[in-house]
Scaffold this motif. Structure first.
Motif, PDB file in Angstrom:
ATOM      1  N   VAL A 241       0.707  -1.030  -0.038  1.00  0.00           N
ATOM      2  CA  VAL A 241       0.055   0.189  -0.011  1.00  0.00           C
ATOM      3  C   VAL A 241       0.615   1.020  -0.884  1.00  0.00           C
ATOM      4  O   VAL A 241       0.803   2.092  -0.915  1.00  0.00           O
ATOM      5  CB  VAL A 241      -1.030  -0.339   1.233  1.00  0.00           C
ATOM      6  CG1 VAL A 241      -1.920   1.676   1.154  1.00  0.00           C
ATOM      7  CG2 VAL A 241      -2.119  -1.233   0.841  1.00  0.00           C
ATOM      8  N   TYR A 246       0.618  -1.520  -6.184  1.00  0.00           N
ATOM      9  CA  TYR A 246      -0.708  -2.205  -6.004  1.00  0.00           C
ATOM     10  C   TYR A 246      -1.141  -2.053  -7.687  1.00  0.00           C
ATOM     11  O   TYR A 246      -2.077  -2.919  -8.114  1.00  0.00           O
ATOM     12  CB  TYR A 246      -1.555  -1.042  -5.240  1.00  0.00           C
ATOM     13  CG  TYR A 246      -2.057  -1.417  -3.779  1.00  0.00           C
ATOM     14  CD1 TYR A 246      -3.528  -1.346  -3.325  1.00  0.00           C
ATOM     15  CD2 TYR A 246      -1.480  -2.474  -3.238  1.00  0.00           C
ATOM     16  CE1 TYR A 246      -4.206  -1.836  -2.941  1.00  0.00           C
ATOM     17  CE2 TYR A 246      -2.275  -3.143  -2.843  1.00  0.00           C
ATOM     18  CZ  TYR A 246      -3.316  -2.369  -2.461  1.00  0.00           C
ATOM     19  OH  TYR A 246      -4.152  -3.650  -1.292  1.00  0.00           O
ATOM     20  N   LYS A 260     -11.770  -2.676  -5.750  1.00  0.00           N
ATOM     21  CA  LYS A 260     -10.161  -2.139  -4.929  1.00  0.00           C
ATOM     22  C   LYS A 260     -10.931  -1.278  -3.430  1.00  0.00           C
ATOM     23  O   LYS A 260     -10.238  -1.404  -3.147  1.00  0.00           O
ATOM     24  CB  LYS A 260     -10.214  -0.483  -5.966  1.00  0.00           C
ATOM     25  CG  LYS A 260      -9.224   0.624  -5.458  1.00  0.00           C
ATOM     26  CD  LYS A 260      -8.426   0.833  -6.709  1.00  0.00           C
ATOM     27  CE  LYS A 260      -6.796   1.712  -6.600  1.00  0.00           C
ATOM     28  NZ  LYS A 260      -6.682   2.855  -7.355  1.00  0.00           N
ATOM     29  N   GLU A 261     -12.258  -0.260  -3.278  1.00  0.00           N
ATOM     30  CA  GLU A 261     -12.424   0.348  -2.025  1.00  0.00           C
ATOM     31  C   GLU A 261     -12.511  -0.778  -1.050  1.00  0.00           C
ATOM     32  O   GLU A 261     -11.792  -0.783  -0.094  1.00  0.00           O
ATOM     33  CB  GLU A 261     -14.089   0.378  -2.139  1.00  0.00           C
ATOM     34  CG  GLU A 261     -14.143   1.384  -1.274  1.00  0.00           C
ATOM     35  CD  GLU A 261     -15.813   1.802  -1.134  1.00  0.00           C
ATOM     36  OE1 GLU A 261     -16.056   2.386  -0.461  1.00  0.00           O
ATOM     37  OE2 GLU A 261     -15.827   2.250  -2.274  1.00  0.00           O
ATOM     38  N   TYR A 263     -10.888  -3.252  -1.079  1.00  0.00           N
ATOM     39  CA  TYR A 263      -9.155  -3.900  -0.672  1.00  0.00           C
ATOM     40  C   TYR A 263      -8.063  -2.622   0.024  1.00  0.00           C
ATOM     41  O   TYR A 263      -8.159  -3.253   0.931  1.00  0.00           O
ATOM     42  CB  TYR A 263      -8.149  -3.518  -2.109  1.00  0.00           C
ATOM     43  CG  TYR A 263      -8.638  -4.940  -3.512  1.00  0.00           C
ATOM     44  CD1 TYR A 263      -6.869  -5.844  -2.824  1.00  0.00           C
ATOM     45  CD2 TYR A 263      -8.892  -5.245  -4.254  1.00  0.00           C
ATOM     46  CE1 TYR A 263      -7.279  -6.921  -3.225  1.00  0.00           C
ATOM     47  CE2 TYR A 263      -8.576  -6.186  -4.902  1.00  0.00           C
ATOM     48  CZ  TYR A 263      -7.543  -7.044  -4.378  1.00  0.00           C
ATOM     49  OH  TYR A 263      -7.849  -8.050  -5.159  1.00  0.00           O
ATOM     50  N   TYR A 264      -8.849  -1.729  -0.206  1.00  0.00           N
ATOM     51  CA  TYR A 264      -8.808  -0.124   1.119  1.00  0.00           C
ATOM     52  C   TYR A 264      -8.986  -0.544   2.236  1.00  0.00           C
ATOM     53  O   TYR A 264      -8.300  -0.112   3.177  1.00  0.00           O
ATOM     54  CB  TYR A 264      -8.971   0.946   0.230  1.00  0.00           C
ATOM     55  CG  TYR A 264      -7.448   1.110  -0.337  1.00  0.00           C
ATOM     56  CD1 TYR A 264      -6.202   1.652  -0.722  1.00  0.00           C
ATOM     57  CD2 TYR A 264      -7.814   2.094  -1.700  1.00  0.00           C
ATOM     58  CE1 TYR A 264      -5.562   1.444  -0.983  1.00  0.00           C
ATOM     59  CE2 TYR A 264      -7.092   2.191  -2.849  1.00  0.00           C
ATOM     60  CZ  TYR A 264      -5.342   1.746  -2.908  1.00  0.00           C
ATOM     61  OH  TYR A 264      -4.533   2.084  -3.705  1.00  0.00           O
ATOM     62  N   ALA A 267      -7.158  -2.916   3.694  1.00  0.00           N
ATOM     63  CA  ALA A 267      -6.130  -3.064   4.378  1.00  0.00           C
ATOM     64  C   ALA A 267      -6.038  -2.398   5.403  1.00  0.00           C
ATOM     65  O   ALA A 267      -4.485  -1.590   6.060  1.00  0.00           O
ATOM     66  CB  ALA A 267      -5.571  -2.167   2.573  1.00  0.00           C
ATOM     67  N   LYS A 303       0.088   4.004   6.443  1.00  0.00           N
ATOM     68  CA  LYS A 303      -0.704   3.572   5.402  1.00  0.00           C
ATOM     69  C   LYS A 303      -1.717   3.686   5.654  1.00  0.00           C
ATOM     70  O   LYS A 303      -3.169   3.935   4.478  1.00  0.00           O
ATOM     71  CB  LYS A 303      -0.655   1.848   5.769  1.00  0.00           C
ATOM     72  CG  LYS A 303      -1.718   0.647   5.107  1.00  0.00           C
ATOM     73  CD  LYS A 303      -1.180  -0.441   5.649  1.00  0.00           C
ATOM     74  CE  LYS A 303      -2.641  -0.603   6.691  1.00  0.00           C
ATOM     75  NZ  LYS A 303      -2.641  -1.805   7.407  1.00  0.00           N
ATOM     76  N   ILE A 307      -4.911   5.332   3.263  1.00  0.00           N
ATOM     77  CA  ILE A 307      -5.490   4.779   2.473  1.00  0.00           C
ATOM     78  C   ILE A 307      -6.907   5.359   3.430  1.00  0.00           C
ATOM     79  O   ILE A 307      -8.139   5.531   2.455  1.00  0.00           O
ATOM     80  CB  ILE A 307      -6.194   3.668   3.862  1.00  0.00           C
ATOM     81  CG1 ILE A 307      -5.674   1.881   3.213  1.00  0.00           C
ATOM     82  CG2 ILE A 307      -7.435   2.885   3.358  1.00  0.00           C
ATOM     83  CD1 ILE A 307      -5.013   1.092   4.319  1.00  0.00           C
ATOM     84  N   GLU A 310      -7.623   7.515  -0.030  1.00  0.00           N
ATOM     85  CA  GLU A 310      -8.460   7.365  -0.619  1.00  0.00           C
ATOM     86  C   GLU A 310      -9.274   6.769  -1.516  1.00  0.00           C
ATOM     87  O   GLU A 310      -9.879   7.096  -1.625  1.00  0.00           O
ATOM     88  CB  GLU A 310      -7.259   5.526  -0.890  1.00  0.00           C
ATOM     89  CG  GLU A 310      -5.922   5.685  -0.945  1.00  0.00           C
ATOM     90  CD  GLU A 310      -5.678   6.057  -3.268  1.00  0.00           C
ATOM     91  OE1 GLU A 310      -6.285   5.682  -3.692  1.00  0.00           O
ATOM     92  OE2 GLU A 310      -4.638   6.728  -3.228  1.00  0.00           O
ATOM     93  N   LEU A 311     -10.187   6.965   0.432  1.00  0.00           N
ATOM     94  CA  LEU A 311     -11.639   6.147   0.911  1.00  0.00           C
ATOM     95  C   LEU A 311     -12.487   7.863   0.899  1.00  0.00           C
ATOM     96  O   LEU A 311     -13.197   7.668   1.738  1.00  0.00           O
ATOM     97  CB  LEU A 311     -10.847   5.461   1.942  1.00  0.00           C
ATOM     98  CG  LEU A 311     -10.789   3.989   1.175  1.00  0.00           C
ATOM     99  CD1 LEU A 311     -10.796   3.145   3.362  1.00  0.00           C
ATOM    100  CD2 LEU A 311     -11.245   3.076   0.181  1.00  0.00           C
TER     101      LEU A 311
END
Length: 315
Positions: A241, A246, A260-261, A263-264, A267, A303, A307, A310-311
């Motif tokens: 990550v 990725y 993908k969401e 995955y995050y 994670a 990390k 994340i 990203e979210l």
């Protein structure tokens, strides 16, 4: 546990290998492993010494994948043309030995991306992993987080690790967000079952071999099954990550972009810390190195910051 003498008897009676050199023994939680050197070739002989319903199906799967061209060790049939044999209380199977060393993180990302993209459970094998009740599947998914969270809490108290508390809070956040995204998880589990996606199930650095020629091989498929590809990536966190790896994974497994969401979200859980602590404790590498633990905690928090962006800023 099976003995060298029993292993030699199996090799003699079922594989016509009369005087092999059994170089070493490796004991794992659910199997014994021998390296066998014959005049003609080098092999790996494995035996289960705990009752496992997945041992024989995993051998059939490994054989099928090798026949399809996947770089997994070829299973050697017995002189009765069977893929495994039983001697006394134990079952055994023989496969080719792959010579090389552990693969890097990026190598594991590449090979598992290819595996997820192309490997499917053969139609000859009936899957026992397809839950008809999606609610059961979702509950099982979240309960896996809860079991690991309880381990982290236990280790915090047992080994006086108060500085892992921020990672415990990450685990709690992962459970909360996953529960809120149950419909997304239900859609994903439906795709997993319909596509018959396979995971390796134990993607440690020792289970991907890089040969001197640069070829990558996946070994130890005893835990491979139909399941979410997300679970294999857990073994590569948090470094995957926190890098561009990725992108490499999604380039090889483009279907993963559709979830993908998830995955995050997955994670968010502090897997790097969890696997380090669990492995160190099982291997009796005690006392734990506080500097190493704190470094991993820092990586996990970095990390989480990545994340969250990203979210959409989830905290």
């Amino acid at each position: 546990m099976p003995t060298i003498q029993e292993a030699a008897m199996v090799l003699n009676q079922h594989y016509d290998i009369k005087k092999p050199k059994i170089e070493w023994i490796q004991d794992e939680p659910d199997k014994a492993v021998w390296k066998v050197i014959d005049n003609k070739a080098t092999y790996i002989l494995k035996s289960d010494y705990r009752s496992s319903k997945t041992f024989t199906p995993s051998i059939t799967l490994q054989y099928a994948l090798s026949q399809q061209g996947f770089k997994v060790p070829e299973v050697i049939a017995t002189n009765q043309r069977k893929l495994c044999t039983k001697q006394g209380e134990h079952r055994y199977y023989l496969s080719r030995y792959i010579s090389g060393g552990p693969a890097s993180i990026i190598d594991r990302v590449r090979i598992i991306g290819d595996y997820h993209q192309h490997a499917r459970l053969p139609s000859s094998l009936t899957s026992k992993q397809n839950p008809d009740d999606l609610k059961v599947g979702i509950n099982r998914w979240i309960s896996e987080y809860e079991v690991k969270l309880n381990d982290l809490r236990k280790w915090r108290d047992q080994y006086s690790l108060p500085y892992i508390q921020p990672c415990i809070q990450l685990a709690e956040k992962c459970i909360q967000i996953s529960s809120q995204n149950a419909p997304l998880l239900a859609d994903h589990l439906t795709s997993v079952n319909n596509r018959r996606w396979l995971v390796h199930g134990d993607l440690t650095h020792l289970n991907v071999i890089k040969t001197p020629s640069g070829d990558l091989w996946i070994i130890d498929l005893e835990h491979s099954r139909i399941d979410s590809p997300i679970k294999d990536i857990r073994y590569l966190l948090p470094r995957v990550v926190l890098s561009s790896h990725y992108k490499e994974y999604f380039a090889r497994f483009p279907e993963g972009k559709s979830f993908k969401e998830l995955y995050y979200i997955d994670a968010i859980f502090p897997y790097g810390l969890y696997y380090y602590l669990g492995g160190s404790i099982r291997q009796m590498k005690l006392p734990l190195k506080s500097s190493q633990v704190q470094e991993i905690v820092s990586d996990e928090l970095a990390k989480d910051d990545m994340i969250s962006k990203e979210l959409g800023g989830i905290k």
